[in-house]
Design an enzyme around this catalytic site. Structure first.
Site, PDB file in Angstrom:
ATOM      1  N   HIS A 162       0.534   4.199  -2.791  1.00  0.00           N
ATOM      2  CA  HIS A 162       0.253   5.596  -2.448  1.00  0.00           C
ATOM      3  C   HIS A 162       1.407   6.520  -2.825  1.00  0.00           C
ATOM      4  CE1 HIS A 162      -3.358   5.285   0.503  1.00  0.00           C
ATOM      5  NE2 HIS A 162      -3.431   4.358  -0.437  1.00  0.00           N
ATOM      6  N   ASP A 163       2.613   6.006  -2.862  1.00  0.00           N
ATOM      7  CA  ASP A 163       3.742   6.818  -3.318  1.00  0.00           C
ATOM      8  C   ASP A 163       3.634   7.082  -4.820  1.00  0.00           C
ATOM      9  OD1 ASP A 163       6.355   8.111  -3.164  1.00  0.00           O
ATOM     10  OD2 ASP A 163       7.135   6.324  -4.163  1.00  0.00           O
TER      11      ASP A 163
ATOM     12  N   HIS B 208      -5.566  -6.675  -2.189  1.00  0.00           N
ATOM     13  CA  HIS B 208      -6.449  -6.752  -1.033  1.00  0.00           C
ATOM     14  C   HIS B 208      -6.697  -8.188  -0.599  1.00  0.00           C
ATOM     15  CE1 HIS B 208      -8.368  -2.465  -1.448  1.00  0.00           C
ATOM     16  NE2 HIS B 208      -7.060  -2.447  -1.237  1.00  0.00           N
TER      17      HIS B 208
ATOM     18  N   ASN C 175      -3.570   8.862   3.903  1.00  0.00           N
ATOM     19  CA  ASN C 175      -2.433   8.284   4.617  1.00  0.00           C
ATOM     20  C   ASN C 175      -2.486   8.392   6.129  1.00  0.00           C
ATOM     21  OD1 ASN C 175      -1.148   7.580   2.190  1.00  0.00           O
ATOM     22  ND2 ASN C 175      -0.193   9.592   2.015  1.00  0.00           N
TER      23      ASN C 175
ATOM     24  N   ASP D 150      -9.580  -9.939   3.185  1.00  0.00           N
ATOM     25  CA  ASP D 150      -9.892 -11.303   2.753  1.00  0.00           C
ATOM     26  C   ASP D 150     -10.029 -12.131   4.027  1.00  0.00           C
ATOM     27  OD1 ASP D 150      -9.873 -13.954   2.005  1.00  0.00           O
ATOM     28  OD2 ASP D 150      -8.038 -13.845   0.821  1.00  0.00           O
TER      29      ASP D 150
ATOM     30  N   ARG E 216       0.832  -1.207   0.000  1.00  0.00           N
ATOM     31  CA  ARG E 216       0.000   0.000   0.000  1.00  0.00           C
ATOM     32  C   ARG E 216       0.864   1.254   0.000  1.00  0.00           C
ATOM     33  NH1 ARG E 216      -2.950   3.222   3.869  1.00  0.00           N
ATOM     34  NH2 ARG E 216      -5.002   3.825   3.046  1.00  0.00           N
TER      35      ARG E 216
ATOM     36  N   ASP F 108       8.513   8.390  -6.514  1.00  0.00           N
ATOM     37  CA  ASP F 108       9.714   9.158  -6.189  1.00  0.00           C
ATOM     38  C   ASP F 108      10.071   9.126  -4.709  1.00  0.00           C
ATOM     39  OD1 ASP F 108       7.679  10.669  -5.128  1.00  0.00           O
ATOM     40  OD2 ASP F 108       8.078  12.461  -6.334  1.00  0.00           O
TER      41      ASP F 108
END
Length: 298
Positions: free
Chosen positions: A68-69, A171, A96, A218, A64, A76
Site C-alpha cells: 500500500h505504500d 495472500h 487503509n 488461505d 500489505r 517513499d
C-alpha cells in the site's frame, strides 16, 4: 547511523521472505548499509521474528503495508505519516482505515536503529508528506477488482500481469475482514459451495453485522508462506473476488496453474516481483529526508 523509513519498509517486506541478491536499480543497492549499518538486517529480522511470534498475522500485515505504500506515489514511506496541520495522510483512506497495521513494529525497529545522522547521497529517502486523496484515488486495487482492473493498476506501476499474479500469492498468509468478502460468499457463483457455507458462519449477510470478523485468506495453511493459495483458486476457494478472478477462464489461468504445481517457480517469481515493486518511484539523493520519527516529518 540514520536509516530511512522507506528503506526500512522494503527491508521489512523483502527480509521477511527472500534473500537479497544483486542490485534493484542504478541508485538502490541491497548492500547500501553494509558498512554504515552492518547490523541492519539482523536487527530487522530479529524484530520481525519477535513480532510474528507474538501474532502470526503480523507477517502478512507488514507485506500489505509495503504494498500500500508503494502504490501511492511510490515507495517513499508516506503511509506511516500521521496527519498534520498541512496535510491529511493515508492512514484513514478507504484501503487503509481499520485494516493497515504493523506501524508499531516499524516504530520498534526504527528505535533500535537510532544514532547520529549522516547524509544519504544514494539510497532511499522518506517523503515529507502524504496524500489521503492519492490513497483514495483507486491506485490500490480493491478486493472487488476485475481482472482487467488488476492488470491495468499493476501495469500503471511498471508491473506485469505475471508480477501481479505472483504478488497476489502474498495472500497465502494473513486474513481479510468480512466486509471485503461478504458479497463473494453470498452472491457469486464461481465459489465452491462448502467453502462458501463455512465462511458464512463467521460473516453474516446483513451489512454492518460482523463487518470486522476475520477469515484466513488461505484456510489450509494460513501461517505458512507456500503455494497453497493458488491450489485453492483451482478449486474455486479464493476468499476475495480479486483472488478468484485470477483463475476464472481468463488470461492469468495458466500462471495460477503453474504456481499451484511448482512452488519453486512461485517463490522465485514472487521475490523478483517484490524487488520490482520496491523500485516504484523511490526518493533518492537530496529529495525527501530521513525521518527521525517515522510518524511525522522532521
Amino acid at each position: 547511523m540514520a536509516f530511512s523509513f522507506s528503506s526500512l519498509m522494503v527491508t521489512l517486506a523483502l527480509g521477511f521472505l527472500v534473500v537479497f541478491t544483486g542490485k534493484s536499480s542504478a541508485q538502490l543497492s541491497t548492500n547500501f548499509y553494509s558498512k554504515t549499518c552492518p547490523k541492519l538486517l539482523n536487527t530487522v529480522k530479529s524484530a520481525v521474528q519477535s513480532a510474528v511470534s507474538k501474532e502470526r498475522r503480523m507477517g502478512a500485515s507488514l507485506l500489505r503495508l509495503h504494498f500500500h505504500d508503494c502504490f501511492v506515489n511510490g515507495c517513499d514511506g508516506s503511509i506511516l505519516l500521521d496527519d498534520t496541520s498541512s496535510f491529511t495522510g493515508e492512514k484513514t483512506s478507504g484501503p487503509n482505515i481499520n485494516s493497515a497495521r504493523g506501524f508499531e513494529v516499524v516504530d520498534d525497529i526504527k528505535s533500535k536503529l537510532g544514532g547520529p545522522s549522516w547524509n544519504v547521497k544514494l539510497g532511499r529517502r522518506d517523503s515529507k508528506t502524504a496524500s489521503l486523496a492519492a490513497a483514495n484515488s483507486g491506485v490500490i486495487p480493491p478486493p472487488t477488482s476485475t481482472l482487467s482492473n488488476l492488470i491495468n493498476r499493476f501495469q500503471a506501476k511498471g508491473l506485469s500481469a505475471k508480477d501481479m499474479v505472483a504478488l497476489s500469492g502474498a495472500h497465502t498468509i494473513g486474513q481479510a475482514r468480512c466486509v471485503a468478502f461478504r458479497n463473494r460468499i453470498y452472491n457469486e457463483s464461481n465459489i465452491e459451495s462448502s467453502f462458501a457455507k463455512n465462511r458464512r458462519g463467521n460473516c453474516p449477510r446483513a451489512t454492518g453485522s460482523g463487518d470486522n470478523n476475520l477469515a484466513p485468506l488461505d484456510f489450509q495453511s494460513p501461517n505458512k508462506f507456500d503455494n497453497q493459495y493458488y491450489k485453492h483458486l483451482l478449486n474455486q476457494k479464493g476468499l476475495l473476488h480479486s483472488d478468484q478472478i485470477l483463475f476464472n477462464g481468463g488470461s492469468t489461468d495458466s500462471l495460477v496453474s503453474t504456481y499451484a504445481s511448482n512452488s519453486k517457480t512461485f517463490n522465485s517469481d514472487f521475490a523478483a516481483a517484490m524487488i520490482k515493486m520496491g523500485d516504484i518511484s523511490p526518493l533518492t539523493g537530496s529529495i525527501g529526508e530521513i525521518r527521525k520519527n517515522c510518524r511525522r516529518p522532521n
